[in-house]
Every structure is written in structure tokens, then in C-alpha cells.
Enzyme design. Structure first.
Site, PDB file in Angstrom:
ATOM      1  NE  ARG A 147      -2.360   1.168   3.683  1.00 43.63           N
ATOM      2  CZ  ARG A 147      -3.078   1.075   4.794  1.00 43.63           C
ATOM      3  NH1 ARG A 147      -4.393   0.908   4.718  1.00 43.63           N
ATOM      4  NH2 ARG A 147      -2.520   1.153   5.977  1.00 43.63           N
TER       5      ARG A 147
ATOM      6  CD  GLU B 201     -11.500   6.955   5.647  1.00 45.15           C
ATOM      7  OE1 GLU B 201     -11.076   5.801   5.803  1.00 45.15           O
ATOM      8  OE2 GLU B 201     -10.818   7.868   5.163  1.00 45.15           O
TER       9      GLU B 201
ATOM     10  CE  LYS C 217      -1.929   4.701   7.094  1.00 40.82           C
ATOM     11  NZ  LYS C 217      -2.985   5.422   7.801  1.00 40.82           N
TER      12      LYS C 217
HETATM   13  N1  PMP Z   1      -9.009   5.266   7.400  1.00 46.02           N
HETATM   14  C1  PMP Z   1      -8.060   6.177   7.704  1.00 46.02           C
HETATM   15  C2  PMP Z   1      -8.259   7.591   7.318  1.00 46.02           C
HETATM   16  C3  PMP Z   1      -6.893   5.759   8.364  1.00 46.02           C
HETATM   17  O1  PMP Z   1      -5.942   6.635   8.667  1.00 46.02           O
HETATM   18  C4  PMP Z   1      -6.744   4.389   8.713  1.00 46.02           C
HETATM   19  C5  PMP Z   1      -5.482   3.913   9.388  1.00 46.02           C
HETATM   20  N2  PMP Z   1      -5.381   4.308  10.717  1.00 46.02           N
HETATM   21  C6  PMP Z   1      -7.784   3.496   8.409  1.00 46.02           C
HETATM   22  C7  PMP Z   1      -8.894   3.977   7.720  1.00 46.02           C
HETATM   23  C8  PMP Z   1      -7.680   2.045   8.743  1.00 46.02           C
HETATM   24  O2  PMP Z   1      -6.696   1.431   7.951  1.00 46.02           O
HETATM   25  P1  PMP Z   1      -5.848   0.184   8.449  1.00 46.02           P
HETATM   26  O3  PMP Z   1      -6.808  -0.895   8.735  1.00 46.02           O
HETATM   27  O4  PMP Z   1      -4.929  -0.132   7.315  1.00 46.02           O
HETATM   28  O5  PMP Z   1      -5.117   0.628   9.674  1.00 46.02           O
END
Ligand code: PMP
Length: 299
Positions: free
Chosen positions: A50, A183, A150
Site C-alpha cells: 500500500r 469512513e 495514505k
Molecule cells: N481510514 C483512515 C483515514 C486511516 O488513517 C486508517 C489507518 N489508521 C484506516 C482507515 C484504517 O486502515 P488500516 O486498517 O490499514 O489501519
């Protein structure tokens, strides 16, 4: 604590980057948050993939291959001797001048790996569930900035987090500019309705969470019907169950949204099942740290 900075392991006090780094000046960079559980780095390859995809989209070149970055991460964990930890992997554009032009960052990207712990939700909240509230701050439209990147630009999420704290809840629900569910500020969101598991599509404004993907797989494996679709707050208010997923939060039940009780106001059976399955998976699926070999990156 030993921090990896551009190929060297240095003590925390010496772990520094330039004030001319474009990660600092412009949020020009990408990052990952990764967990180690009893010496198992949960889905390390998926996290690094990622990161490379995010970097590729913002045209940020790393001087390392995917395998090399995986090795550096494993060695940094080993050097810190931690069997349980939170890893922050940051790759920024590197040192440039005061203009935004990334081509001026001639020295190349800055790579930092920190092995630390993270403040997590207390265990009692996994049994009780948490309330969340919709923030007035909308997610940056995916037509403007792809939510799958990200990046080091978290202001949008930080503003929503400020809203949540003012509303007295630990997490904010973020909608996209069309008013559909995206989200939360650091977590993906799921609902269970009539036995099916539903989560917003990524292009509605969600990061492609590693935990989200794992939970979708676990649910499918358990015979649940899963879908990625367009969800409105109405769907959330009237869900049988709701929960959030993230590296830090794992699978945390949501029992109240904007003062509307979700289901019977207690963590539901599917949420509990998926949390238990995730906690089983987290020590098995991933890359193992070798704590005995002297790290090649040590000074
Ligand atoms: N959405 C956002 C905006 C995030 O920063 C994160 C990570 N903290 C997530 C969702 C969850 O992603 P992951 O399961 O890869 O930690």
C-alpha cells in the site's frame, strides 16, 4: 529506542530530519501504521505494498525495493527487541527548498521507521462499544485526492477529530461531499444488516484499510454475504450492528451514532465473532521477526 533513519539505526534523540524536508513543509509524503503481535508483523507485505502504491501515485520514488523496506522494518523491530509494538513507517519527499516543486528534493526521499506503542481503546470498550458522531467536516472528494493514498496530509481528518472531541465522542463519522458515508478519522466503518456485512466503497472516500480487507475476508470465510456499497447515515442508524476497523482499533463496536442507538445498544454477535476471528488471525498472518540475527542496518 532505536529509530531507522535513511538506512541507519540511531537513538531516539538523534532521530531527526531536516526542516527543509517536504514532508515537514508540505505534508509531501506517505506513511503506514503497522502492528506487531507476539513477533508477528500483521500483514507486513500488504502494508508495504500500500505504501509503494501511495508513493507511486504521488510520483515519489524510493531508493529501496519493496523487499528491502520489508527487511528494514523487520530488522528495526528486532533491534528494538519488541514482540508487541506499533510501527510507524514514514516516507517523505526529502529535503528541498522552500518551493513546493518536488524535483528540487534532489537528495531523494527520507525513510523513517519508528517502533513504539500506541494509545489504544481500553479493553472495556470492546465489551461495551463506543458512540460516534457525524462531523460537519466532509471528506476531501475522491475526484480531488484519492482516499487510497495514505499521505502525510491528515488535516481533513484532524478537523473531524476535533469535532468528535468537542461532541464528547472518541470518533467522528465522515461523510463525502454528496452526503454518503465515507469512513471515520482513522478507521473504516462497517454495518451488519439482516446478517449481511456492508461497508462503503473506497471511492466514496475511504482508505483501503488493511484491517478492512482482513475483516471482509474473515466474514466471507464465515459464510456472511459481504458488499462494498453506497451507504447513507440512515443505513447506519438503522443497522443491526456497526463497528470500526483499523490497525490501532482492530474491530471496535459502535453502539450509538448521533444519539441514535444502534441495534440493541450492545456489541452484536457478528461484531463479536469478527473481533474474535481478527484476534486469532493477527498473530498468524504476516511476517515473523527474527530477534536473534544481528541487524545488517545497525551502526
Ligand atoms: N481510514 C483512515 C483515514 C486511516 O488513517 C486508517 C489507518 N489508521 C484506516 C482507515 C484504517 O486502515 P488500516 O486498517 O490499514 O489501519
Amino acid at each position: 529506542m532505536l529509530v531507522y533513519v535513511n538506512g541507519k539505526l540511531v537513538p531516539r534523540e538523534e532521530a531527526k530530519v531536516s526542516v527543509f524536508d517536504h514532508g515537514y513543509l508540505y505534508g509531501d509524503g506517505v506513511f503506514e501504521g503497522i502492528r506487531v503481535y507476539d513477533g508477528n508483523v500483521f500483514r507486513l507485505r500488504e502494508h508495504i505494498e500500500r505504501l509503494f502504491e501511495s508513493a507511486h501515485t504521488i510520483a515519489l520514488k524510493l531508493a529501496m525495493t519493496l523487499e528491502e523496506l520489508m527487511d528494514a522494518t523487520l530488522q528495526t523491530i528486532a533491534a528494538n527487541g519488541k514482540r508487541d509494538a506499533y510501527i510507524r513507517l514514514v516516507v517523505s519527499r526529502g529535503e528541498g527548498d522552500l518551493g513546493i516543486d518536488p524535483d528540487k528534493c534532489k537528495k531523494g526521499s527520507t525513510v523513517v521507521i519508528i517502533v513504539d506503542s500506541i494509545a489504544l481503546y481500553p479493553e472495556e470498550l470492546y465489551a461495551k462499544g463506543i458512540p460516534i458522531a457525524t462531523s460537519a467536516i466532509r471528506r476531501i472528494p475522491s475526484e480531488c485526492l484519492d482516499p487510497r493514498i495514505k499521505s502525510l496530509n491528515y488535516l481533513n481528518n484532524i478537523l473531524a477529530k476535533i469535532d468528535a472531541k468537542k461532541a464528547g465522542v472518541p470518533e467522528a463519522l465522515m461523510l463525502n461531499t454528496r452526503g454518503f458515508v465515507a469512513e471515520c478519522t482513522a478507521d473504516n466503518i462497517f454495518i451488519v444488516k439482516n446478517g449481511s456485512l456492508k461497508t462503503p466503497q473506497l471511492l466514496h472516500g475511504a482508505l483501503g484499510g488493511i484491517t478492512r480487507a482482513a475483516v471482509l475476508e474473515l466474514a466471507k470465510g464465515a459464510g456472511m454475504i459481504t458488499s462494498e456499497e453506497r451507504l447513507a447515515v440512515h443505513d447506519l442508524y438503522n443497522a443491526d450492528e456497526c463497528f470500526l476497523t483499523g490497525t490501532g482499533a482492530e474491530v471496535i463496536p459502535v453502539i450509538d451514532i448521533d444519539g441514535r442507538q444502534v441495534g440493541d445498544g450492545k456489541p452484536g454477535p457478528k461484531t463479536k465473532m469478527l473481533l474474535a476471528m481478527y484476534r486469532e488471525l493477527r498473530t498468524k498472518d504476516g511476517a515473523k521477526v527474527d530477534y536473534d540475527t544481528e541487524p545488517a542496518t545497525a551502526r
